[in-house]
Design a protein around this motif. Structure first.
Motif, PDB file in Angstrom:
ATOM      1  N   TYR A 119       0.819  -1.211   0.000  1.00 20.85           N
ATOM      2  CA  TYR A 119       0.000   0.000   0.000  1.00 20.85           C
ATOM      3  C   TYR A 119       0.861   1.273   0.000  1.00 20.85           C
ATOM      4  O   TYR A 119       0.748   2.131  -0.877  1.00 20.85           O
ATOM      5  CB  TYR A 119      -0.915  -0.006   1.219  1.00 20.85           C
ATOM      6  N   MET A 120       1.713   1.421   0.986  1.00 20.58           N
ATOM      7  CA  MET A 120       2.497   2.640   1.115  1.00 20.58           C
ATOM      8  C   MET A 120       3.597   2.731   0.061  1.00 20.58           C
ATOM      9  O   MET A 120       4.047   3.827  -0.291  1.00 20.58           O
ATOM     10  CB  MET A 120       3.101   2.734   2.514  1.00 20.58           C
ATOM     11  N   HIS A 121       4.009   1.595  -0.467  1.00 18.39           N
ATOM     12  CA  HIS A 121       5.038   1.610  -1.519  1.00 18.39           C
ATOM     13  C   HIS A 121       4.469   2.170  -2.818  1.00 18.39           C
ATOM     14  O   HIS A 121       5.193   2.793  -3.602  1.00 18.39           O
ATOM     15  CB  HIS A 121       5.601   0.205  -1.731  1.00 18.39           C
ATOM     16  N   ASN A 127       4.786   9.495  -5.658  1.00 24.37           N
ATOM     17  CA  ASN A 127       5.535  10.715  -5.358  1.00 24.37           C
ATOM     18  C   ASN A 127       6.849  10.771  -6.120  1.00 24.37           C
ATOM     19  O   ASN A 127       7.237  11.825  -6.640  1.00 24.37           O
ATOM     20  CB  ASN A 127       5.792  10.804  -3.851  1.00 24.37           C
ATOM     21  N   ALA A 128       7.549   9.647  -6.198  1.00 23.71           N
ATOM     22  CA  ALA A 128       8.818   9.618  -6.930  1.00 23.71           C
ATOM     23  C   ALA A 128       8.603   9.834  -8.425  1.00 23.71           C
ATOM     24  O   ALA A 128       9.383  10.525  -9.091  1.00 23.71           O
ATOM     25  CB  ALA A 128       9.527   8.288  -6.685  1.00 23.71           C
ATOM     26  N   LEU A 129       7.535   9.252  -8.945  1.00 27.01           N
ATOM     27  CA  LEU A 129       7.205   9.400 -10.365  1.00 27.01           C
ATOM     28  C   LEU A 129       6.771  10.826 -10.686  1.00 27.01           C
ATOM     29  O   LEU A 129       6.884  11.285 -11.827  1.00 27.01           O
ATOM     30  CB  LEU A 129       6.106   8.405 -10.730  1.00 27.01           C
ATOM     31  N   LEU A 344       8.359   9.520   0.397  1.00 25.27           N
ATOM     32  CA  LEU A 344       9.008  10.494  -0.501  1.00 25.27           C
ATOM     33  C   LEU A 344       8.059  11.631  -0.876  1.00 25.27           C
ATOM     34  O   LEU A 344       8.074  12.128  -1.999  1.00 25.27           O
ATOM     35  CB  LEU A 344       9.534   9.805  -1.774  1.00 25.27           C
ATOM     36  N   LYS A 345       7.242  12.038   0.090  1.00 27.69           N
ATOM     37  CA  LYS A 345       6.281  13.109  -0.152  1.00 27.69           C
ATOM     38  C   LYS A 345       6.964  14.384  -0.628  1.00 27.69           C
ATOM     39  O   LYS A 345       6.416  15.143  -1.438  1.00 27.69           O
ATOM     40  CB  LYS A 345       5.491  13.369   1.136  1.00 27.69           C
TER      41      LYS A 345
END
Length: 706
Positions: A119-121, A127-129, A344-345
């Motif tokens: 889920y969190m991944h 966010n990274a994308l 990575l927000k």
């Protein structure tokens, strides 16, 4: 450990649902052969549900996806070819790179199912994308309103205290059936044991659920009117002077405003709205307030309406009035013994927050104050379908089946067909996967590594899930995401999953590898943490009157609003559709849309069922077991009649997320018995969360004519 018969035994955590049961997994010749509860686990103490016990049947099922697949013919033609992981990841990331460069990263969306290891991944990947557009079918409809309201009201999320030395004297089950659903480490067995010890049970539910049958009082509420009931109970508790005066004086703010606010919300007022006799409302309020410590178990039933924020707020205030927050045997705030997942927000590019679909309108779902900022699902799917306000061209789904789990299934289908790229990662071929461009084989929980804090959000105990077996070329979703991240050279791609898990565990001074050996860490719970530093709210107190909401433009005190489709709001429509529909009931054999292809589970629950009162059945010539047509203003489905007195006479209940893996591809019978053929994703929406009406809709029933 190795046994004499050649089996190896591993300790892990079952995730056949949201998870939380410590388990012993027996493996022979590389295959899971049996699973049983771990008596040493502080969570389940050896108990397991039927889904967990049947893990070997799921893991070794012949229909499991075992290799990456690429579409050959037209979308939905059912023509596939196997492809290597290197090829498939190369092709997908090449197209993603093209989309983000030509149309911006917001043109790519990520979707997932509920309560899974990845889920969190997935949020981290979004966010990274650089895309602000990710979703999960719940969020505005499930859990996020409760988390957000808890944070605003108490400064943290709360869960029932079933693990300490003091047992609850009363449990108020509100729109929640934990003996079946057992969410996110809040296990069914813990609730059952508390009831067996003598806790008084009160069930607020239009149907006398499996949990309700253990309760001394059942309040068969009209779906969608929960805020009215909560306000009336607040009225009774204040008027009868049975609130915890010392706690309210010292640890809450806004009591005087609340007292004045609820004066009109009498039990008689609520009776006319909720269909619950005023005497029963008074009795329930007194039982809850006078039997301390008490737990208030709330479920998604209170969130699935356009008054979601204020409904949850009204229910939340009951805990504060009675002083049942963070005390032994009450609703306890979390210890939060591990670090939050590094999503990575800060890597989300500047300006992307304003491009998040729905963020401008629904601040507590997609804005900067949101607990887990995400896209508004109806707005996101409209962008796929129409290009407004901009076109979403690609969707990557990890462990989700939106054709069954997102409202208005026909509209979801139209939206998915408009995409330039649809990628689905799952255990089995589903109706959603069948119309994808690429289908990737996912790992089941015995093939997965994870660190997880339970219960979710409060994290009072941390457990390790370990990879025990490998089936075909199935891969953990996090591995797939990390491989794509590396190919796209995204921020954080240099970190491994183990690095992430070790980061979470650092406050405990332990690594993932060490935790695997221990399986779990469960420190003693600290109660009344607020006595040291106050509550984590601006006032340092429980906020009965919420000034944060006031500053955001929302009502600081809870209110009731009639559902937009109801016998009261739309009386002309009710002449054609005379019954009130509720759509979310679960069955212990299944998890959302999963497990319909598992023979031993399906044998126990072979058909989708619609529950109705004997009065309704008699009126329409329906007998128990007959096939019935259920129709709403949006569509029709067929289900078998379950005729029972354990439901309000004016309410119809249908099971959630049905499809038929045994039927022909690509549809797999998804249009036949799917509750989301009946639901509504249209406005009005909750002004804070964007929640829409899934409960309290209108319907009619009739016996199927062959």
């Amino acid at each position: 450990m190795k046994l004499r018969n050649g089996e190896q035994v591993f300790r892990s955590v079952c995730r056949s649902c949201h998870g939380g049961c410590g388990v012993l997994v027996f493996v022979k010749d590389g295959k899971v052969v049996r699973v049983k509860g771990d008596p040493a686990s502080p969570m389940n103490k050896g108990w397991m549900c039927v889904k967990g016990v049947m893990t070997p049947e799921i893991a070794n099922h012949p229909d499991r996806l075992r290799k990456p697949l690429r579409r050959k013919g037209e979308r939905g033609s059912g023509q596939w070819e196997s492809i290597s992981w290197d090829e498939v990841l190369g092709e997908i990331t090449s197209r993603l790179d093209k989309f983000r460069k030509e149309f911006g990263p917001e043109s790519i969306a990520l979707g997932q199912g509920t309560g899974r290891h990845h889920y969190m991944h997935v949020v981290r990947f979004a966010n990274a994308l650089g895309t602000p557009n990710w979703y999960e079918p719940g969020l505005a409809q499930c859990f996020i309103p409760r988390i957000t309201v808890s944070n605003l009201t108490y400064g943290g999320f709360v869960v029932g205290d079933y693990y300490g030395e003091v047992s609850p004297k009363c449990i108020l089950f509100w729109g929640h059936n934990p003996l079946v659903s057992g969410p996110d480490g809040e296990l069914s067995i813990s609730v059952k044991r508390a009831l067996d010890k003598g806790a008084l049970g009160i069930a607020v539910d239009p149907r006398r659920s499996e949990t309700g049958k253990y309760c001394q009082q059942w309040l068969p509420i009209r779906p969608g009117t929960d805020a009215a009931l909560a306000l009336a109970m607040i009225h009774v508790i204040i008027k009868e002077n049975i609130y915890d005066a010392e706690f309210v004086e010292k640890w809450t703010t806004g009591f005087d405003e609340l007292k004045k606010h609820v004066e009109p919300f009498t039990p008689a007022w609520a009776e006319a709205i909720t269909w619950i006799p005023s005497s029963d409302i008074i009795k329930a309020a007194k039982t809850y307030a006078l039997n301390k410590p008490a737990v208030l178990e709330w479920g998604l039933g209170i969130e699935q309406n356009p008054n979601s924020l204020q409904t949850v707020r009204a229910v939340a205030i009951l805990r504060g009035l009675t002083g049942n927050v963070d005390i032994p045997g009450g609703d306890i705030l979390g210890m939060n013994i591990i670090r939050s997942y590094p999503t990575l927000k800060d890597k989300l590019p500047e300006g992307m927050l304003k491009k998040r679909l729905g963020a401008e309108n629904f601040k507590l779902l997609g804005g900067w104050r949101a607990f887990m900022p995400s896209a508004h699902i109806p707005t996101l799917f409209r962008a796929m379908r129409t290009g407004e306000p901009y076109r979403v061209r690609a969707l990557l789904i990890f462990g989700g089946n939106p054709l069954t789990t997102v409202a208005n299934s026909k509209e979801v289908y139209e939206s998915l067909l408009k995409l330039d790229l649809l990628v689905v990662t799952d255990l089995f071929m589903t109706p959603t996967a069948a119309i994808a461009d690429y289908v990737l084989p996912a790992a089941l929980w015995p093939e997965v590594e994870q660190v997880i804090g339970y219960p979710l959000v409060v994290e009072n105990i941390v457990m390790a899930q370990q990879k025990i077996t490998q089936v075909g070329e199935c891969r953990q979703d996090e591995w797939i995401i990390d491989e794509m991240s590396r190919r796209l050279n995204l921020p954080g791609s240099e970190e491994s999953l183990e690095d992430v898990m070790n980061y979470q565990l650092e406050p405990l001074g332990i690594t993932y590898q060490k935790l695997k050996e221990q399986t779990f860490i469960h420190p003693p719970h600290e109660y009344k943490k607020f006595e040291r530093n106050g509550f984590r709210t601006p006032s340092k107190k429980i906020e009965l009157y919420c000034r944060t909401l006031e500053r955001m433009g929302y009502d600081p005190l809870p209110t009731y609003k009639e559902p937009p489709e109801s016998p009261v709001k739309t009386p002309e429509l009710a002449k054609e559709f005379p019954y009130v529909l509720t759509t979310g009931s679960r069955r212990k054999e299944f998890f959302q849309s999963e497990h319909r292809q598992i023979p031993s589970l399906r044998k126990r629950r072979p058909y989708p069922q619609v529950e109705m009162h004997p009065e309704v059945a008699s009126l329409h010539g329906i007998k128990h077991g007959d096939w019935v047509i259920v129709t709403s203003p949006r569509g029709s489905i067929r289900m078998k009649a379950l005729v029972t007195e354990d439901i309000h006479p004016r309410v119809i209940n249908v099971e959630h997320a049905w499809w038929f893996p045994e039927k022909s591809a690509p549809e797999y019978g998804v249009w036949e018995s799917n509750a989301n053929m009946l639901t509504n994703n249209a406005p009005p929406y909750d002004p804070a969360f964007g929640s829409y009406q899934l409960r309290g809709l209108l319907c009619r029933v009739e016996k199927e004519v062959k």
